[in-house]
Design an enzyme around this catalytic site. Sequence first.
Site, PDB file in Angstrom:
ATOM      1  N   LYS A  32      23.762  65.761 -16.273  1.00  0.00           N
ATOM      2  CA  LYS A  32      24.247  64.616 -15.493  1.00  0.00           C
ATOM      3  C   LYS A  32      23.142  63.584 -15.244  1.00  0.00           C
ATOM      4  O   LYS A  32      21.953  63.863 -15.434  1.00  0.00           O
ATOM      5  CB  LYS A  32      24.836  65.129 -14.170  1.00  0.00           C
ATOM      6  N   TYR A  78      37.212  62.726 -15.767  1.00  0.00           N
ATOM      7  CA  TYR A  78      37.505  63.473 -14.544  1.00  0.00           C
ATOM      8  C   TYR A  78      38.922  63.204 -14.016  1.00  0.00           C
ATOM      9  O   TYR A  78      39.172  63.386 -12.815  1.00  0.00           O
ATOM     10  CB  TYR A  78      36.478  63.139 -13.456  1.00  0.00           C
ATOM     11  N   PHE A 133      36.474  62.822  -3.300  1.00  0.00           N
ATOM     12  CA  PHE A 133      35.169  62.417  -3.837  1.00  0.00           C
ATOM     13  C   PHE A 133      35.264  61.765  -5.216  1.00  0.00           C
ATOM     14  O   PHE A 133      34.242  61.523  -5.864  1.00  0.00           O
ATOM     15  CB  PHE A 133      34.214  63.615  -3.874  1.00  0.00           C
ATOM     16  N   ARG A 163      28.824  78.525 -17.349  1.00  0.00           N
ATOM     17  CA  ARG A 163      29.044  78.369 -15.902  1.00  0.00           C
ATOM     18  C   ARG A 163      28.141  79.324 -15.109  1.00  0.00           C
ATOM     19  O   ARG A 163      27.650  78.971 -14.031  1.00  0.00           O
ATOM     20  CB  ARG A 163      30.517  78.557 -15.547  1.00  0.00           C
ATOM     21  N   THR A 182      28.955  75.257  -7.790  1.00  0.00           N
ATOM     22  CA  THR A 182      29.005  73.793  -7.696  1.00  0.00           C
ATOM     23  C   THR A 182      27.964  73.260  -6.709  1.00  0.00           C
ATOM     24  O   THR A 182      27.271  72.279  -7.001  1.00  0.00           O
ATOM     25  CB  THR A 182      30.417  73.360  -7.244  1.00  0.00           C
ATOM     26  N   ASN A 236      24.500  67.655  -8.931  1.00  0.00           N
ATOM     27  CA  ASN A 236      24.213  69.066  -9.208  1.00  0.00           C
ATOM     28  C   ASN A 236      23.788  69.314 -10.650  1.00  0.00           C
ATOM     29  O   ASN A 236      23.960  70.417 -11.168  1.00  0.00           O
ATOM     30  CB  ASN A 236      25.421  69.924  -8.803  1.00  0.00           C
ATOM     31  N   HIS A 270      27.315  69.768 -15.830  1.00  0.00           N
ATOM     32  CA  HIS A 270      28.764  70.002 -15.853  1.00  0.00           C
ATOM     33  C   HIS A 270      29.062  71.073 -16.896  1.00  0.00           C
ATOM     34  O   HIS A 270      28.389  71.146 -17.918  1.00  0.00           O
ATOM     35  CB  HIS A 270      29.510  68.717 -16.237  1.00  0.00           C
ATOM     36  N   GLU A 330      37.808  68.359 -23.172  1.00  0.00           N
ATOM     37  CA  GLU A 330      36.502  67.742 -22.904  1.00  0.00           C
ATOM     38  C   GLU A 330      35.649  67.621 -24.173  1.00  0.00           C
ATOM     39  O   GLU A 330      34.966  66.610 -24.367  1.00  0.00           O
ATOM     40  CB  GLU A 330      35.763  68.553 -21.826  1.00  0.00           C
TER      41      GLU A 330
HETATM   42  P1  GDP Z   1      32.435  72.227 -11.071  1.00  0.00           P
HETATM   43  O1  GDP Z   1      33.507  72.759 -11.995  1.00  0.00           O
HETATM   44  O2  GDP Z   1      31.512  73.303 -10.569  1.00  0.00           O
HETATM   45  O3  GDP Z   1      31.659  71.067 -11.677  1.00  0.00           O
HETATM   46  O4  GDP Z   1      33.148  71.665  -9.747  1.00  0.00           O
HETATM   47  P2  GDP Z   1      34.489  70.810  -9.524  1.00  0.00           P
HETATM   48  O5  GDP Z   1      35.326  70.771 -10.764  1.00  0.00           O
HETATM   49  O6  GDP Z   1      35.124  71.302  -8.258  1.00  0.00           O
HETATM   50  O7  GDP Z   1      33.954  69.336  -9.196  1.00  0.00           O
HETATM   51  C1  GDP Z   1      33.535  68.467 -10.219  1.00  0.00           C
HETATM   52  C2  GDP Z   1      32.271  67.768  -9.773  1.00  0.00           C
HETATM   53  O8  GDP Z   1      32.565  66.958  -8.630  1.00  0.00           O
HETATM   54  C3  GDP Z   1      31.150  68.685  -9.285  1.00  0.00           C
HETATM   55  O9  GDP Z   1      30.346  69.208 -10.327  1.00  0.00           O
HETATM   56  C4  GDP Z   1      30.361  67.770  -8.391  1.00  0.00           C
HETATM   57  O10 GDP Z   1      29.517  66.871  -9.126  1.00  0.00           O
HETATM   58  C5  GDP Z   1      31.466  66.946  -7.729  1.00  0.00           C
HETATM   59  N1  GDP Z   1      31.924  67.531  -6.447  1.00  0.00           N
HETATM   60  C6  GDP Z   1      32.564  68.723  -6.252  1.00  0.00           C
HETATM   61  N2  GDP Z   1      32.848  68.926  -4.964  1.00  0.00           N
HETATM   62  C7  GDP Z   1      32.382  67.826  -4.314  1.00  0.00           C
HETATM   63  C8  GDP Z   1      32.380  67.429  -2.942  1.00  0.00           C
HETATM   64  O11 GDP Z   1      32.882  68.137  -2.048  1.00  0.00           O
HETATM   65  N3  GDP Z   1      31.813  66.213  -2.646  1.00  0.00           N
HETATM   66  C9  GDP Z   1      31.260  65.419  -3.617  1.00  0.00           C
HETATM   67  N4  GDP Z   1      30.723  64.242  -3.253  1.00  0.00           N
HETATM   68  N5  GDP Z   1      31.255  65.754  -4.910  1.00  0.00           N
HETATM   69  C10 GDP Z   1      31.797  66.948  -5.261  1.00  0.00           C
END
Ligand code: GDP
Length: 137
Positions: free
Chosen positions: A9, A49, A57, A85, A91, A112, A115, A126
Amino acid sequence: METTLAIIKPDAVARRVAGQILQRIEEAGFQIRAMRLVRLTRAEAEGFYAVHRARPFFGSLTTFMSEGPVVVLALQAPDAIGKWRALMGATDPAKAEPGTIRRDLGTSIERNATHGSDAPATAAFEVGYFFPGIELA
Ligand code: GDP
């Protein structure tokens, strides 16, 4: 064999830890099937996304993902989706296991570092989003 989509990222590329992440990928035994350095437009980040568009968010996430260049990779290994993962960690970097990429290199739940696709159907979408024509062996 399975193929997954990984992204280094914008936070990680800007902090010059992309090389360190690529080293972890190689040391973990993934085969890099494809790789691009790309700066996403806001629209491209929103398309990528799209499943998250109802999340609170979404605006912040797509702004972040288009703020600078990212490294996009198609990674192949047995159980590539779960394996990548596990290497990334949870996350939220604060909740990720010690030694994972997000724990070591992420700075917030949003910023973080990496991805990874979360399921075979997501991986197919993807990988095709960035590498149309690649065969998912
Ligand atoms: P992942 O599969 O671990 O990447 O998590 P998710 O699919 O739930 O979320 C996608 C991405 O959105 C994450 O990798 C973070 O960059 C972002 N994200 C997830 N949860 C949050 C949150 O609660 N707040 C914010 N600002 N960003 C979030």
